[in-house]
Design a protein around this motif. Sequence first.
Motif, PDB file in Angstrom:
ATOM      1  N   ILE A  90       0.833  -1.208   0.000  1.00  0.00           N
ATOM      2  CA  ILE A  90       0.000   0.000   0.000  1.00  0.00           C
ATOM      3  C   ILE A  90       0.866   1.256   0.000  1.00  0.00           C
ATOM      4  O   ILE A  90       2.019   1.242   0.431  1.00  0.00           O
ATOM      5  N   VAL A  91       0.268   2.352  -0.478  1.00  0.00           N
ATOM      6  CA  VAL A  91       0.972   3.628  -0.536  1.00  0.00           C
ATOM      7  C   VAL A  91      -0.002   4.745  -0.198  1.00  0.00           C
ATOM      8  O   VAL A  91      -1.193   4.672  -0.517  1.00  0.00           O
ATOM      9  N   ALA A  92       0.505   5.782   0.457  1.00  0.00           N
ATOM     10  CA  ALA A  92      -0.322   6.952   0.773  1.00  0.00           C
ATOM     11  C   ALA A  92       0.576   8.124   1.129  1.00  0.00           C
ATOM     12  O   ALA A  92       1.732   7.954   1.527  1.00  0.00           O
ATOM     13  N   LEU A  93       0.030   9.303   0.982  1.00  0.00           N
ATOM     14  CA  LEU A  93       0.696  10.517   1.449  1.00  0.00           C
ATOM     15  C   LEU A  93       0.576  10.575   2.972  1.00  0.00           C
ATOM     16  O   LEU A  93      -0.524  10.465   3.524  1.00  0.00           O
ATOM     17  N   ALA A  94       1.715  10.712   3.668  1.00  0.00           N
ATOM     18  CA  ALA A  94       1.714  10.704   5.129  1.00  0.00           C
ATOM     19  C   ALA A  94       1.729  12.106   5.722  1.00  0.00           C
ATOM     20  O   ALA A  94       1.562  12.256   6.937  1.00  0.00           O
ATOM     21  N   THR A  95       1.925  13.115   4.908  1.00  0.00           N
ATOM     22  CA  THR A  95       1.905  14.505   5.370  1.00  0.00           C
ATOM     23  C   THR A  95       0.627  15.173   4.878  1.00  0.00           C
ATOM     24  O   THR A  95      -0.020  14.679   3.962  1.00  0.00           O
ATOM     25  N   PRO A  96       0.241  16.312   5.475  1.00  0.00           N
ATOM     26  CA  PRO A  96      -1.034  16.949   5.105  1.00  0.00           C
ATOM     27  C   PRO A  96      -1.075  17.389   3.651  1.00  0.00           C
ATOM     28  O   PRO A  96      -0.044  17.658   3.026  1.00  0.00           O
ATOM     29  N   GLN A  97      -2.291  17.468   3.131  1.00  0.00           N
ATOM     30  CA  GLN A  97      -2.498  17.966   1.780  1.00  0.00           C
ATOM     31  C   GLN A  97      -2.091  19.441   1.690  1.00  0.00           C
ATOM     32  O   GLN A  97      -2.177  20.169   2.667  1.00  0.00           O
ATOM     33  N   GLY A  98      -1.663  19.870   0.505  1.00  0.00           N
ATOM     34  CA  GLY A  98      -1.303  21.268   0.302  1.00  0.00           C
ATOM     35  C   GLY A  98       0.185  21.434   0.073  1.00  0.00           C
ATOM     36  O   GLY A  98       0.974  20.488   0.183  1.00  0.00           O
ATOM     37  N   ILE A  99       0.577  22.667  -0.219  1.00  0.00           N
ATOM     38  CA  ILE A  99       1.981  22.969  -0.506  1.00  0.00           C
ATOM     39  C   ILE A  99       2.766  23.079   0.793  1.00  0.00           C
ATOM     40  O   ILE A  99       2.324  23.702   1.758  1.00  0.00           O
ATOM     41  N   GLY A 100       3.941  22.447   0.825  1.00  0.00           N
ATOM     42  CA  GLY A 100       4.814  22.533   1.991  1.00  0.00           C
ATOM     43  C   GLY A 100       6.264  22.402   1.569  1.00  0.00           C
ATOM     44  O   GLY A 100       6.565  22.140   0.401  1.00  0.00           O
ATOM     45  N   ALA A 101       7.166  22.577   2.514  1.00  0.00           N
ATOM     46  CA  ALA A 101       8.594  22.459   2.197  1.00  0.00           C
ATOM     47  C   ALA A 101       8.922  21.039   1.760  1.00  0.00           C
ATOM     48  O   ALA A 101       9.642  20.820   0.776  1.00  0.00           O
ATOM     49  N   ILE A 102       8.388  20.056   2.479  1.00  0.00           N
ATOM     50  CA  ILE A 102       8.592  18.662   2.097  1.00  0.00           C
ATOM     51  C   ILE A 102       7.270  17.912   2.226  1.00  0.00           C
ATOM     52  O   ILE A 102       6.344  18.354   2.917  1.00  0.00           O
ATOM     53  N   GLY A 103       7.188  16.791   1.559  1.00  0.00           N
ATOM     54  CA  GLY A 103       6.075  15.870   1.701  1.00  0.00           C
ATOM     55  C   GLY A 103       6.643  14.474   1.867  1.00  0.00           C
ATOM     56  O   GLY A 103       7.752  14.182   1.401  1.00  0.00           O
TER      57      GLY A 103
END
Length: 460
Positions: free
Chosen positions: A12-25
């Motif tokens: 499985i795979v998923a984004l672990a940081t919040p949605q939106g623009i940030g310094a890193i994801g």
Amino acid sequence: MLGKLSGWDDTIVALATPQGIGAIGVVRVSGKDAINIVNNLFPSKDLSAKPSHTLHVGMLQQKGTSIDQVVVSLFKAPSSYTGENVVEISSHGSPYVLEKIIGAITAEGARLAKPGEFTQRAFLNAKLDLTQAEAVADLISSNTEASRKHALQNIRGGFSSILKTLRDQLLSFSALIELELDFSQEDVEFADRKRLHNIIDEAQKTTADLLSSFTLGNVIKHGVQVAIIGKPNSGKSTLLNALLNENRAIVSEIAGTTRDTIEEILNIDGILFRLIDTAGIRQHTHDIIENIGIEKSLEKMSQADVVIYLFDVNEISGEELQIIIHELNEKRIHYLLVGNKIDLSTDEILAEKFSNINVLYISAGNKKNVEVLKQRLVDEVIGGNLKAESTIVSNARHYEALRLVHQSLSDIREGMDMNISGDLLSLDIRRCLHYLGEITGEITNEDQLDYIFSKFCIGK
């Protein structure tokens, strides 16, 4: 258990940081093929040959096209959060870049994770029990120091250790009773009934303490509703502004200025207080809008955990206040009597007018004793019971199961007092063990797990 459930052999795979623009994801991948999948996209190094718990910098590519320069964190099974192979990819925080990375990984055979699926796999692989897994979600959603400490205490196993001790004692005794049944013809007794009495007594006390902590647990998790109630122009909006230390509510000398309820949140000593400034309550008014506001005030008063009844000490007599106290008591409202505008009176007058009445005196306009009022609010809802090391129940599922555990313990005790046979006593103990197992997850089903973990955020 993991392999028996459909879909749990997938990667499985998923984004672990919040949605939106940030310094890193951070993109998280978990499953038996996690390392191989990322390895196909990471030509810089052979990740399969690298040791666990290492970081690797390089270019992530798909079919020869570079996506981004990333840092890959490698965690090999079973030494990972989920107990599986886990790879975390830290990239620049462009939503487009992160979408491209996730798309490349799914193209290699991974599927998108469901809410809470990483933590659910950690539970199924015995990295966490169910109470610890639920505490992870509580920690993520914590918004006060008290809720953070409470969640962290449970992640560390504070609640689990109490239940494990109780479960181990009952299991041990149940085994001895069942051993007696195997030797029933010899009329032997392996299980010390007096010791079981002591175990049950201690267990009943423990579960009773946990059940009684649920009220405090709700306070920590959800906050406290505080309605500021009183006659028009008693200073309710001024008090709200003083508590918040900002001009949130309109203040004037005109009675009835507040036409609707105003709600604000105040953090006092790690507890969230949801302050509700209400329209002034008076018996007769011809203003339709104000009447609607008064109706809402009465509704908020009935829903509040604590009511601050605010009155102008210069505009009310002791007899009138006694009538108000009687009405509040009749409605079974948890209230604080707060006398305002003491700067326009004297201690002698106050002592004479309100003798033998427990009143906290303040001057909201001058912010006199406002800090004392804040401390009184905290004392009213936690009573000094909030300690970092204390175990507190805040989960309704845990509360309901504990209630059944407590009842089962009473049944065991009653059965022993009636000298029931060992086979019936064993059944009572097994039922108690069942309810304990429901809390920690030794006894569960797939539907229940899906419901619990569906409340988690995706990527955790």
